[in-house]
Design an enzyme around this catalytic site. Structure first.
Site, PDB file in Angstrom:
ATOM      1  N   VAL A   1     -38.947 103.261  49.833  1.00  0.00           N
ATOM      2  CA  VAL A   1     -38.280 102.937  50.999  1.00  0.00           C
ATOM      3  C   VAL A   1     -38.473 104.141  52.112  1.00  0.00           C
ATOM      4  O   VAL A   1     -38.543 103.689  53.395  1.00  0.00           O
ATOM      5  CB  VAL A   1     -36.683 103.147  50.709  1.00  0.00           C
ATOM      6  CG1 VAL A   1     -35.749 103.128  51.925  1.00  0.00           C
ATOM      7  CG2 VAL A   1     -36.328 101.951  49.784  1.00  0.00           C
ATOM      8  N   ALA A   2     -38.781 105.281  51.718  1.00  0.00           N
ATOM      9  CA  ALA A   2     -39.121 106.142  52.885  1.00  0.00           C
ATOM     10  C   ALA A   2     -40.556 105.804  53.462  1.00  0.00           C
ATOM     11  O   ALA A   2     -40.521 106.295  54.548  1.00  0.00           O
ATOM     12  CB  ALA A   2     -39.109 107.723  52.174  1.00  0.00           C
TER      13      ALA A   2
ATOM     14  N   ILE B   1     -41.437 103.050  54.417  1.00  0.00           N
ATOM     15  CA  ILE B   1     -41.410 101.991  55.373  1.00  0.00           C
ATOM     16  C   ILE B   1     -41.183 102.492  56.753  1.00  0.00           C
ATOM     17  O   ILE B   1     -40.167 103.129  56.809  1.00  0.00           O
ATOM     18  CB  ILE B   1     -40.264 100.967  54.875  1.00  0.00           C
ATOM     19  CG1 ILE B   1     -40.608 100.269  53.594  1.00  0.00           C
ATOM     20  CG2 ILE B   1     -40.301  99.926  55.945  1.00  0.00           C
ATOM     21  CD1 ILE B   1     -39.513  99.475  52.958  1.00  0.00           C
TER      22      ILE B   1
ATOM     23  N   GLU C   1     -39.231 102.240  59.484  1.00  0.00           N
ATOM     24  CA  GLU C   1     -38.275 101.425  60.155  1.00  0.00           C
ATOM     25  C   GLU C   1     -38.332 101.468  61.716  1.00  0.00           C
ATOM     26  O   GLU C   1     -37.619 100.690  62.213  1.00  0.00           O
ATOM     27  CB  GLU C   1     -37.009 101.715  59.599  1.00  0.00           C
ATOM     28  CG  GLU C   1     -36.461 103.475  59.896  1.00  0.00           C
ATOM     29  CD  GLU C   1     -37.036 104.244  58.743  1.00  0.00           C
ATOM     30  OE1 GLU C   1     -36.592 105.403  58.827  1.00  0.00           O
ATOM     31  OE2 GLU C   1     -37.878 103.748  57.969  1.00  0.00           O
TER      32      GLU C   1
ATOM     33  N   ASP D   1     -58.192  75.843  87.837  1.00  0.00           N
ATOM     34  CA  ASP D   1     -58.737  74.370  88.133  1.00  0.00           C
ATOM     35  C   ASP D   1     -59.224  74.294  89.370  1.00  0.00           C
ATOM     36  O   ASP D   1     -60.191  73.697  89.758  1.00  0.00           O
ATOM     37  CB  ASP D   1     -57.801  73.297  87.592  1.00  0.00           C
ATOM     38  CG  ASP D   1     -56.534  73.627  88.370  1.00  0.00           C
ATOM     39  OD1 ASP D   1     -56.275  74.546  88.997  1.00  0.00           O
ATOM     40  OD2 ASP D   1     -55.638  72.448  88.397  1.00  0.00           O
TER      41      ASP D   1
END
Length: 469
Positions: free
Chosen positions: A283-284, A286, A288, A330
């Protein structure tokens, strides 16, 4: 090609015969009601609205967001409530920013319907009637005059010095001179169809009579609305990279968790303790804060685009635009602001005087030989500006309202013109010198006018001076 696409390839008489319309009386009320039932109202199709809660929860479908939600759940199970609340707050901020941007984009698409004419003057039952644009039907005879916004796609039957500004469809800043007697090949591009007028365009000069051939979503602007409303999900480069990063993080975190658990068990540590330790490390690992940084950066880009009147439907689209290396245009005028500006004046005394300012803003300076001058210091300059203002049928507006009197002194943004862009540029140049057409016409009332003609290459007006001459 179907009939709707090839009205420009038919003679005016054939179009009248096809729609069975009388050129002297137009449609009857009963016939118009029948056709309204058959073809539907002359307005843009309303988008199928997605409930707000569905749009909000759709913000949580991104893979990286799902990873963060999983990290939030795991942190909560590990009693790391501070981390869980922090990650959850970041996820919700991302969702709110994305939701608000999509909501604003949807409102912009709906605003496209407001660009169409709210009313139109048509010939019905032998009289000219001003009706709401949405009740106009194919076969109606549309009466056009200077300043009108065209209420539907129509084939010209009569035209008298008629010019129409079609920048919203073709990108060309100059008005197009129309001719009812022309017939073109079916494959002729829209910008070259001089015998047609299109919904949402503006009449800048002359007058005409046109037979409505297409209404609502069958018009050219209706086709544009369809393209804008089409929801084709295609991942941007940024979304692909974030998705790729998210998957690598998941596999990396699972690998770290497995290695920590396996190593700890080999050393004799408790299995449950090592599982908690491995999950905590995963978890650490990741980041966030990454989605928050990306979202805020994209939101800042969107705000800058909004200031330039650009619609951004999805936040990641800003990054895609930033990756653009080549823009294929164009034709001339597509990338301009559809505003002409006088930048230099050569007087009868062969003096060249430069003007500052852009667009139709009346703020600007007159420069001669590198120094600022007052327009009154050069009689020939003032005379040229006076002629440009009087021999003119354009009107200056402030926030779409005609300006006169003391309001002219306001020099902030919001200036525009109604009429021919060339005449508008001349009118603005005169306004920079304090010369206003409405005021001058009181002193020099117009008693005659010869419209612009190609072979004369000029427009002329006849005015009466203070002595009555």
């Amino acid at each position: 090609m179907n009939d709707i696409e090839t009205w420009h390839a038919r003679a005016a008489g054939d179009v009248v015969t096809y729609w069975q319309t009388s050129l002297t009386s137009g449609l009857s009320t009963d016939e118009a009601a029948t056709r309204l039932q058959q073809f539907g109202p002359n307005k843009m199709r309303e988008l199928q609205k997605t409930p707000w809660w569905q749009r909000f929860f759709a913000q949580f479908q991104d893979f990286m967001v799902l990873v963060l939600l999983a990290a939030t759940l795991i942190s909560a199970l590990l009693s790391e409530f501070t981390d869980a609340i922090t990650i959850l707050a970041i996820v919700f901020i991302n969702a709110i920013l994305g939701f608000m941007q999509e909501y604003k984009a949807e409102q912009s698409v709906l605003a496209l319907a407001k660009m169409t004419a709210p009313t139109g003057r048509v010939l019905r039952n032998g009289t000219i009637q001003k009706l709401p644009a949405e009740v106009l039907v194919p076969g109606d005879l549309l009466v056009l005059e200077t300043g009108d916004r065209v209420a539907a796609d129509a084939r010209l039957i009569e035209s008298y010095n008629l010019e129409v500004e079609e920048a919203m469809l073709t990108g060309e800043s100059l008005p197009v001179k129309k001719a009812a007697d022309k017939v073109y090949l079916p494959q002729t591009p829209l910008g070259d169809r001089r015998n047609m007028v299109y919904m949402g365009t503006n009449v800048t000069r002359g007058r005409g009579l046109a037979l409505i051939c297409a209404t609502g979503m069958r018009t050219e602007i209706g086709a544009i609305a369809d393209l804008i409303a089409a929801d084709k999900k295609e991942e941007t480069p940024l979304e692909r990279r974030l998705d790729h990063l998210g998957r690598w993080l998941v596999w990396g975190c699972l690998t770290v968790c497995a290695v920590v658990v396996f190593t700890g068990v080999l050393r004799g540590e408790a299995l449950f303790l090592m599982c908690l330790t491995g999950i905590s490390l995963a978890v650490a690992a990741i980041p966030e804060g990454l989605p928050a940084i990306v979202t805020v950066s994209l939101a800042l880009g969107v705000q800058r685009m909004i200031k330039r009147n650009a619609i951004v439907r999805k936040l990641p689209a800003v990054e895609t635009l930033g990756c653009t290396t080549v823009i294929c245009s164009d034709k001339t005028g597509t990338l301009t602001q559809n505003a002409m500006t006088v930048t230099s004046i050569v007087t009868a005394e062969n003096e060249e005087i430069l003007l500052t300012g852009t667009g139709y803003d009346i703020k600007g300076r007159f420069i001669k030989d590198g120094r600022n001058i007052e327009p009154d210091a050069s009689p020939s300059l003032r005379q040229a500006l006076l002629i440009g203002a009087i021999c003119n049928n354009c009107q200056i507006k402030k926030n779409e309202v005609a300006i006169s009197g003391l309001w002219r002194k306001q020099r902030d943004k919001g200036w525009s013109i109604e009429g021919d862009p060339t005449e508008g540029a001349l009118l603005v140049a005169a306004a920079k010198a304090g010369i206003w057409r409405e005021q001058m016409e009181k002193q020099l009332p117009r008693i005659g006018e010869i419209p612009f003609e190609t072979f004369r290459r000029r427009m002329s007006v006849l005015c009466r001076d203070e002595r009555g001459e």
